[in-house]
Enzyme design. Structure first.
Site, PDB file in Angstrom:
ATOM      1  N   GLY A  83       2.661   2.194  -2.284  1.00 15.07           N
ATOM      2  CA  GLY A  83       3.009   2.742  -3.826  1.00 15.07           C
ATOM      3  C   GLY A  83       3.921   2.375  -4.546  1.00 15.07           C
ATOM      4  O   GLY A  83       4.406   3.061  -5.448  1.00 15.07           O
ATOM      5  N   LYS A  84       4.620   1.116  -4.418  1.00 17.98           N
ATOM      6  CA  LYS A  84       5.626   0.451  -4.969  1.00 17.98           C
ATOM      7  C   LYS A  84       5.271   0.389  -6.479  1.00 17.98           C
ATOM      8  O   LYS A  84       6.139   0.715  -7.249  1.00 17.98           O
ATOM      9  CB  LYS A  84       5.879  -1.021  -4.409  1.00 17.98           C
ATOM     10  CG  LYS A  84       6.568  -0.852  -2.996  1.00 17.98           C
ATOM     11  CD  LYS A  84       6.841  -2.382  -2.802  1.00 17.98           C
ATOM     12  CE  LYS A  84       5.944  -3.331  -2.675  1.00 17.98           C
ATOM     13  NZ  LYS A  84       4.947  -3.273  -1.547  1.00 17.98           N
ATOM     14  N   THR A  85       4.137  -0.145  -6.796  1.00 16.59           N
ATOM     15  CA  THR A  85       3.751  -0.507  -8.238  1.00 16.59           C
ATOM     16  C   THR A  85       3.772   0.796  -9.065  1.00 16.59           C
ATOM     17  O   THR A  85       4.238   1.057  -9.994  1.00 16.59           O
ATOM     18  CB  THR A  85       2.488  -1.296  -8.364  1.00 16.59           C
ATOM     19  OG1 THR A  85       2.634  -2.572  -7.739  1.00 16.59           O
ATOM     20  CG2 THR A  85       2.312  -1.523  -9.914  1.00 16.59           C
ATOM     21  N   SER A  86       2.993   1.632  -8.423  1.00 20.93           N
ATOM     22  CA  SER A  86       2.869   3.178  -9.252  1.00 20.93           C
ATOM     23  C   SER A  86       4.217   3.763  -9.446  1.00 20.93           C
ATOM     24  O   SER A  86       4.443   4.282 -10.360  1.00 20.93           O
ATOM     25  CB  SER A  86       1.904   4.227  -8.370  1.00 20.93           C
ATOM     26  OG  SER A  86       2.315   4.182  -6.928  1.00 20.93           O
ATOM     27  N   ASP A 120       4.687  -9.295  -7.594  1.00 20.18           N
ATOM     28  CA  ASP A 120       3.902  -8.991  -6.518  1.00 20.18           C
ATOM     29  C   ASP A 120       2.560  -9.805  -6.740  1.00 20.18           C
ATOM     30  O   ASP A 120       1.899  -9.781  -7.754  1.00 20.18           O
ATOM     31  CB  ASP A 120       3.355  -7.725  -6.397  1.00 20.18           C
ATOM     32  CG  ASP A 120       2.583  -7.297  -5.418  1.00 20.18           C
ATOM     33  OD1 ASP A 120       2.138  -8.208  -4.474  1.00 20.18           O
ATOM     34  OD2 ASP A 120       2.536  -6.207  -4.827  1.00 20.18           O
ATOM     35  N   THR A 127      -3.959  -1.905  -3.051  1.00 24.18           N
ATOM     36  CA  THR A 127      -3.158  -2.911  -2.391  1.00 24.18           C
ATOM     37  C   THR A 127      -3.607  -3.502  -1.114  1.00 24.18           C
ATOM     38  O   THR A 127      -3.765  -4.678  -0.934  1.00 24.18           O
ATOM     39  CB  THR A 127      -1.676  -2.454  -2.405  1.00 24.18           C
ATOM     40  OG1 THR A 127      -1.179  -2.089  -3.464  1.00 24.18           O
ATOM     41  CG2 THR A 127      -0.916  -3.460  -1.543  1.00 24.18           C
ATOM     42  N   GLY A 131       0.576  -1.060  -0.109  1.00 25.85           N
ATOM     43  CA  GLY A 131      -0.068   0.127  -0.058  1.00 25.85           C
ATOM     44  C   GLY A 131       0.696   1.371   0.067  1.00 25.85           C
ATOM     45  O   GLY A 131       0.250   2.317   0.027  1.00 25.85           O
TER      46      GLY A 131
END
Length: 589
Positions: free
Chosen positions: A25-28, A50, A508, A23
Site C-alpha cells: 500500500g505504498k502508493t495509496s 514505481d 501491485t 502490495g
C-alpha cells in the site's frame, strides 16, 4: 495498538520517501498523505518512480514526468516518472556505440547486464535526482513525496568511487548486474548531493510501509537496517491494513484478525525502535480524492453489491492445476511471484497433490527461513516425497568468493570495493541460487522436481548471455557450469517445464506478476498457469469490511483470468494454516 497515522502531526521534513514490499500500500499511503498535507495548506508535489505505478488511476488523470495539478485538491501536484522508459534510453546510450563494432553475442551480453532491476532503479534515481536537485522546482513546495525509495544497495553503489571510472567497461568478472552506472559518470556530483539530502534528518523522512504479516515486517526491517547503515536514520513505520475489530460470528473475520495480531507479535526488535503508526483495513478502493480523505478519518465504508458484482465463483482451483501437471507428465515445475503471495504453500500443495496421484516428487526451496521445514513439521511423510532446502546466503558467499578470487588480482582497492557491492545485487543471488538449483535437478531422475522461488527471465537471459560472452572473450571468468548449461534448454521446453505464477487479487501483485511474465517470455518461457492465492472473494465471509474488500478483488480476478493467464485458478483465504502433509491434502479434496 498503534497510534493512527495523521500526516499533519507527524511530517515535518520537506522530503518524504516511502518504501516497502510490493502490495503493502505504498502508493495509496503516499497519495492519501499528499492529499492530507495539501488539505492542511501545504504545497505538495507527489512523484512516483514505481514501474507499476497507478498514480493516474488513483487520481483519475493522465500524468507525465512533468508536475501536473491534481483536480479538486488545492496545492497538490503530481507526476509519474517512467523508470522503464528511462532504463531503455539509458541502455541504448551505453550499448549503442558498440553495435556493429563488437560481436553480436558481446552486445547481447551488455544489453542483458543492463536489463535488471538494479538498472531500472538507477534510472529511476537519475530521474528523481534531477527533480530533487532542481532548486526552481523544489522552492515551489513545502513537501515533495517520493513513492518508492531507492534501496540501500543502490545508494551504496552510488557512493563508491570506482562506480565512476572505466573499470566497468573492461571488467568481465561474470554474470551479475555489472555496469548499471557505466553511462552516468557525468552525474557523480549530482548524485552525491542527492544522497546527502537523503541522509539529512532535517530534510528527509523515510516511511517504511508494511502489512501486519510476517513477510512484510521482515522486508521492512531489512530495508530499515540497510538504509540506516548508509545514514538514512530518520525513519517511521506505518502498519497498513490493520483490522481494528472483528465479527465474532464470522470465522473468516475472527481468523483474519488473529493472524494479524500474531504476526505483529513477531515484529523484529530493530523495527520496533522506530516510531510506529497504523492505518485501518478498509473495504473500499483507495482511488478518488474523497476515498483518500476517508482513510485518515478511519472510515470503513461497508460496501454494497451492485448488479454486476453478484456473479458466482466458478473458477478453477488448485486441484485442476495438479490434475493438469499429472496428465501432461511435467518434469520441472517452478512457482514464481513476489514475496508474501504464498509461493511456498502453493509449491508444497502441488507436491503433495502429485504424490497422492502416485508420482515421485522432489521439492526444494530457497526460503532463507527454511519454510518447508515449518510447512511439513511433525508430519508423517510419504516415501515418494523428498525435500531439500538451498541456503541463499551460503550459495551467494560461494559465488562471490569464486568471482572475487578470479577477478581481484587485476583490481585495485576501489575496484574490489565496487565489485563487492556489485555482487550484492538481487541478480547475484538469483544466479548463485540458480546454479545450486541446477545441481539439484542434475542429480535427480525419474521424479518430478518442484522448485519454490524460481529465477526471473532476466537472470536466465543473463546466464545465457554469459555463455556466449565467455566463448567470445577468453579472459572472461564468468564460466557457466555444465549443470546450468544443460538446464537452460529444459526450461524453454514446455513439454518438460511449467511455470506457475502466484499472485494476490490486488493491483501491485498483479502488475508485478505481469512484468514477471513478460520477463519470462523474453526468455522464451510462457507460463501456463496463474494462481490467485488468499482470495477473500472466494470465501463466504459476511463481515461487511472483508466482504467489501472481496468485491474489490473482482477487478483483478478478471484482469488475470481475461487478460493475463492462459489458465487461472483461485485459492480462497483460509482461516487456518495448512501445516503438515495431511493438512496440505485439503487443497486437493
Amino acid at each position: 495498538m498503534f497510534q493512527a497515522f495523521q500526516p499533519k502531526n507527524v511530517i515535518n521534513t520537506p522530503f518524504l520517501f516511502l518504501t516497502g514490499k510490493g502490495g503493502v500500500g505504498k502508493t495509496s499511503t503516499a497519495c492519501a498523505t499528499a492529499v492530507s498535507l495539501a488539505d492542511n495548506g501545504k504545497r505538495v508535489l507527489l512523484i512516483s518512480t514505481d514501474p507499476a505505478s497507478n498514480l493516474q488511476d488513483v487520481f483519475g488523470i493522465e500524468l507525465t514526468n512533468r508536475p501536473k495539478v491534481v483536480p479538486n485538491v488545492e496545492n497538490l501536484h503530481a507526476c509519474n516518472l517512467d523508470p522503464e522508459a528511462s532504463a531503455k534510453a539509458y541502455r541504448e546510450k551505453v550499448v549503442g556505440p558498440y553495435r556493429g563494432k563488437l560481436p553480436e553475442s558481446v552486445v547481447s551480453s551488455m544489453e542483458e547486464q543492463l536489463s535488471g532491476a538494479c538498472t531500472v532503479e538507477i534510472a529511476a534515481f537519475d530521474e528523481f535526482t534531477s527533480l530533487l536537485t532542481n532548486t526552481e522546482i523544489v522552492s515551489q513546495y513545502d513537501h515533495i513525496i517520493f513513492d518508492t525509495a531507492p534501496t540501500g544497495h543502490t545508494l551504496r553503489l552510488l557512493q563508491l568511487p570506482t562506480a565512476w571510472n572505466g573499470f566497468l567497461e573492461e571488467s568481465t568478472h561474470g554474470a551479475s548486474c555489472l555496469g548499471p552506472l557505466s553511462g552516468l559518470a557525468d552525474k557523480k556530483d549530482l548524485y552525491s548531493k542527492a544522497v546527502e539530502v537523503l541522509a539529512a534528518p532535517d530534510k528527509t523522512t523515510l516511511i517504511l510501509v508494511t502489512r501486519p504479516d510476517v513477510s512484510s515486517l521482515l522486508e521492512a526491517d531489512r530495508a530499515s537496517i540497510e538504509l540506516k547503515d548508509i545514514g538514512v536514520k530518520n525513519q517511521i513505520v506505518i502498519v497498513n491494513g490493520l483490522l481494528s475489530e472483528y465479527n465474532q460470528e464470522d470465522e473468516v473475520s475472527s481468523a483474519f484478525y488473529q493472524r494479524q495480531r500474531n504476526a505483529l507479535k513477531q515484529m523484529p526488535k530493530s523495527l520496533k525502535q522506530a516510531m510506529t503508526y497504523s492505518l485501518p483495513f478498509v473495504s473500499y478502493s483507495l482511488t478518488g480524492i474523497e476515498n483518500l480523505r476517508y482513510l485518515f478519518k478511519l472510515y470503513t465504508l461497508p460496501a454494497t453489491l451492485s448488479n454486476n458484482q453478484t456473479e458466482t465463483n466458478d473458477h478453477l482451483n488448485l486441484k485442476d492445476v495438479i490434475d493438469d501437471f499429472s496428465l501432461s507428465d511435467t518434469k520441472l515445475i517452478f512457482t514464481m511471484g513476489k514475496g508474501g503471495v504464498g509461493k511456498t504453500t502453493v509449491a508444497s500443495a502441488i507436491a503433495v497433490g502429485l504424490v497422492e496421484k502416485g508420482h515421485r516428487v522432489h521439492l526444494t526451496t530457497t526460503d532463507p527461513a527454511a519454510h518447508l521445514n515449518y510447512q511439513f513439521q511433525s508430519s508423517l511423510m510419504n516415501q515418494n516425497l523428498s525435500i531439500s532446502s538451498i541456503d541463499p546466503k551460503q550459495e551467494v558467499e560461494k559465488y562471490k568468493a569464486d568471482i572475487l578470487s578470479k577477478a581481484s588480482k587485476d583490481l585495485d582497492e576501489d575496484g574490489i570495493a565496487y565489485l563487492q557491492e556489485d555482487l550484492n545485487s538481487p541478480c547475484t543471488e538469483e544466479i548463485a541460487v540458480f546454479r545450486a538449483f541446477a545441481e539439484v535437478v542434475a542429480k535427480t531422475d525419474n521424479e518430478i522436481v518442484i522448485i519454490d522461488t524460481a529465477p526471473t527471465g532476466h537472470t536466465l537471459l543473463l546466464l545465457d548471455a554469459a555463455q556466449s560472452y565467455s566463448k567470445e572473450i577468453e579472459k572472461s571468468t564468468g564460466e557457466v557450469p555444465k549443470s546450468v548449461e544443460n538446464l537452460l534448454p529444459l526450461l524453454r521446453n514446455p513439454k518438460v517445464t511449467e511455470v506457475v505464477i502466484v499472485t494476490l487479487a490486488e493491483a501491485t501483485p498483479v502488475l508485478e506478476a505481469s512484468r514477471l511474465q513478460e520477463d519470462l517470455r523474453r526468455a522464451e518461457i510462457s507460463p501456463k498457469w496463474w494462481v490467485i492465492n488468499q482470495s477473500l472473494y472466494a470465501t463466504n465471509t459476511t463481515d461487511p469490511v472483508l466482504r467489501g474488500k472481496a468485491i474489490g478483488e473482482l477487478e483483478w480476478i478478471h484482469e488475470v483470468s481475461d487478460n493475463k493467464a492462459i489458465n487461472c485458478a483461485i485459492i480462497p483465504w483460509l482461516h487456518e494454516e495448512k501445516v503438515g502433509y495431511d493438512k496440505l491434502k485439503d487443497f486437493i479434496n
